[in-house]
Design an enzyme around this catalytic site. Structure first.
Site, PDB file in Angstrom:
ATOM      1  CB  ALA A 250      24.559  87.771  86.605  1.00 40.45           C
ATOM      2  CB  ALA A 251      19.651  90.089  83.964  1.00 40.02           C
ATOM      3  N   GLY A 252      21.387  88.479  81.981  1.00 39.21           N
ATOM      4  CA  GLY A 252      21.556  87.766  80.714  1.00 39.21           C
ATOM      5  C   GLY A 252      22.162  86.383  80.931  1.00 39.21           C
ATOM      6  CG  ASP A 253      26.063  85.912  82.457  1.00 42.34           C
ATOM      7  OD1 ASP A 253      26.172  85.870  81.212  1.00 42.34           O
ATOM      8  OD2 ASP A 253      26.834  86.555  83.188  1.00 42.34           O
TER       9      ASP A 253
HETATM   10  P1  ADP Z   1      21.822  91.619  79.475  1.00 40.75           P
HETATM   11  O1  ADP Z   1      21.855  91.452  80.957  1.00 40.75           O
HETATM   12  O2  ADP Z   1      22.621  90.580  78.753  1.00 40.75           O
HETATM   13  O3  ADP Z   1      22.089  93.019  78.977  1.00 40.75           O
HETATM   14  P2  ADP Z   1      18.919  92.041  79.280  1.00 40.75           P
HETATM   15  O4  ADP Z   1      19.097  93.364  79.934  1.00 40.75           O
HETATM   16  O5  ADP Z   1      18.160  92.012  78.003  1.00 40.75           O
HETATM   17  O6  ADP Z   1      20.296  91.278  79.020  1.00 40.75           O
HETATM   18  O7  ADP Z   1      18.200  91.088  80.347  1.00 40.75           O
HETATM   19  C1  ADP Z   1      18.123  89.684  80.174  1.00 40.75           C
HETATM   20  C2  ADP Z   1      16.786  89.191  80.703  1.00 40.75           C
HETATM   21  O8  ADP Z   1      16.690  89.495  82.104  1.00 40.75           O
HETATM   22  C3  ADP Z   1      15.552  89.822  80.088  1.00 40.75           C
HETATM   23  O9  ADP Z   1      15.182  89.174  78.882  1.00 40.75           O
HETATM   24  C4  ADP Z   1      14.519  89.619  81.196  1.00 40.75           C
HETATM   25  O10 ADP Z   1      14.052  88.283  81.198  1.00 40.75           O
HETATM   26  C5  ADP Z   1      15.376  89.814  82.460  1.00 40.75           C
HETATM   27  N1  ADP Z   1      15.331  91.212  82.918  1.00 40.75           N
HETATM   28  C6  ADP Z   1      16.267  92.178  82.715  1.00 40.75           C
HETATM   29  N2  ADP Z   1      15.897  93.353  83.278  1.00 40.75           N
HETATM   30  C7  ADP Z   1      14.684  93.114  83.865  1.00 40.75           C
HETATM   31  C8  ADP Z   1      13.758  93.913  84.623  1.00 40.75           C
HETATM   32  N3  ADP Z   1      14.014  95.209  84.901  1.00 40.75           N
HETATM   33  N4  ADP Z   1      12.613  93.339  85.066  1.00 40.75           N
HETATM   34  C9  ADP Z   1      12.338  92.033  84.813  1.00 40.75           C
HETATM   35  N5  ADP Z   1      13.173  91.229  84.098  1.00 40.75           N
HETATM   36  C10 ADP Z   1      14.332  91.743  83.638  1.00 40.75           C
END
Ligand code: ADP
Length: 301
Positions: A250-253
């Site tokens: 859910a980071a992307g969400d």
């Molecule tokens: P998804 O979850 O859709 O694959 P990402 O992996 O690119 O997308 O992560 C989305 C956003 O979450 C990133 O642009 C960043 O802001 C944050 N994020 C993801 N992983 C990390 C991490 N290990 N440390 C800090 N921020 C993170």
């Protein structure tokens, strides 16, 4: 400041069993631990935007079953407008059956159910809501014809349409031309642009190709490396916060919901992405999907 965000998308219930190893075909394994979590990209992004201060209306479809009814109650408790969360009398609610082994390897089966029956006519019934939102946010877990229909409706009303193209799927150019912004992770950006992303030059190249298809602004999220912005003719990279990542679910969400909240408040794209980086960094420090989505007070401090 109206901050009205309309999210159109999926609502699922994730049923997770953690076990030592994944069962082989035909095998029954005992000894797992069961959890039930609310999920679906549409719902996750609607909840993220609501917790971060957006005035959110969710347009979705669930089944007439306990999962659907429970989901609607949960959205209401988050302060989300649910007038357009429709109940399909024939289709079951969307569910994902997820098996996770001791090493974190998983096996997932999704039955989209009612999500696959969210139709253009349903969007017509919500036309006023779509046209009055500052921003329309969508993903790709509901039918493409419905997404295209809604995008055109919002665009014609002068609204900002933002698409998170997940899971990756071919996109019609007529849809891309409606987009104020596309927010994609590396895999999705590679898929849409047909370009492999290996470094910052190739990220910029992928963003250029996507913009050339008619998208106004592109944000490519880069996990722990933050996010890349192509705003009209300018390029900008915003680094991620340094955190101890526990679970990136859910980071992307979170990121998508946060960008919409900031833009709806009148912030510029770079400031919106900085806000989204802060919000998503909190999500990765916590386990789970909706349970890990941060509140506004956590992001501002
Ligand atoms: P998804 O979850 O859709 O694959 P990402 O992996 O690119 O997308 O992560 C989305 C956003 O979450 C990133 O642009 C960043 O802001 C944050 N994020 C993801 N992983 C990390 C991490 N290990 N440390 C800090 N921020 C993170």
């Amino acid at each position: 400041m109206s901050r009205k965000i309309v999210v159109i998308g999926s609502c699922n219930t994730d049923m997770v069993i953690n076990m030592e190893r994944l069962p082989l075909p035909g095998e029954t394994l005992l000894g797992g631990k069961f959890f039930m979590n609310p999920g679906g990209k549409g719902a996750n992004q609607a909840v993220a935007a609501a917790r971060l201060g957006g005035k959110v209306t969710f347009i979705a479809k669930v089944g007439n079953d306990p999962f659907g009814i429970r989901s609607i109650d949960q959205y209401k408790a988050e302060g989300i407008g649910t007038k357009h969360v429709l109940i399909d009398k024939e289709q079951p609610s969307g569910v994902a059956l997820i098996l996770v082994d001791a090493y974190g390897e998983n096996s997932i089966a999704v039955a989209s159910g009612a999500n696959a029956h969210l139709l253009p006519a349903d969007i017509d019934h919500a036309q006023k809501t779509v046209e009055e939102g500052d921003i329309l946010l969508m993903q790709l877990e509901t039918p493409m014809e419905t997404i295209e229909h809604a995008a055109l409706m919002a665009k014609q009303a002068g609204r900002k349409v933002i698409l998170n193209p997940a899971p990756a799927h071919p996109l019609p150019e007529s849809l891309l031309r409606c987009l104020y912004m596309l927010i994609a992770n590396e895999t999705e950006a590679e898929y849409i642009s047909g370009t492999q992303i290996t470094d910052m030059d190739s990220v910029a190249r992928a963003a250029d190709i996507i913009c050339n298809k008619g998208v106004e602004n592109v944000v490519i999220t880069l996990g722990a490396k933050g996010a890349f912005i192509k705003e009209k003719a300018t390029y900008h990279q915003v680094p991620a916060l340094k955190v101890k990542a526990v679970d990136a679910t859910a980071a992307g969400d979170t990121f998508c919901g946060a960008v919409c909240v900031a833009l709806a408040e009148g912030k510029g794209i770079t400031e919106a992405v900085e806000f989204a980086n802060r919000a998503a960094a909190i999500t990765v420090t916590r386990m789970g999907a909706q349970s890990s989505l941060p509140y506004r007070r956590e992001v501002e401090c």
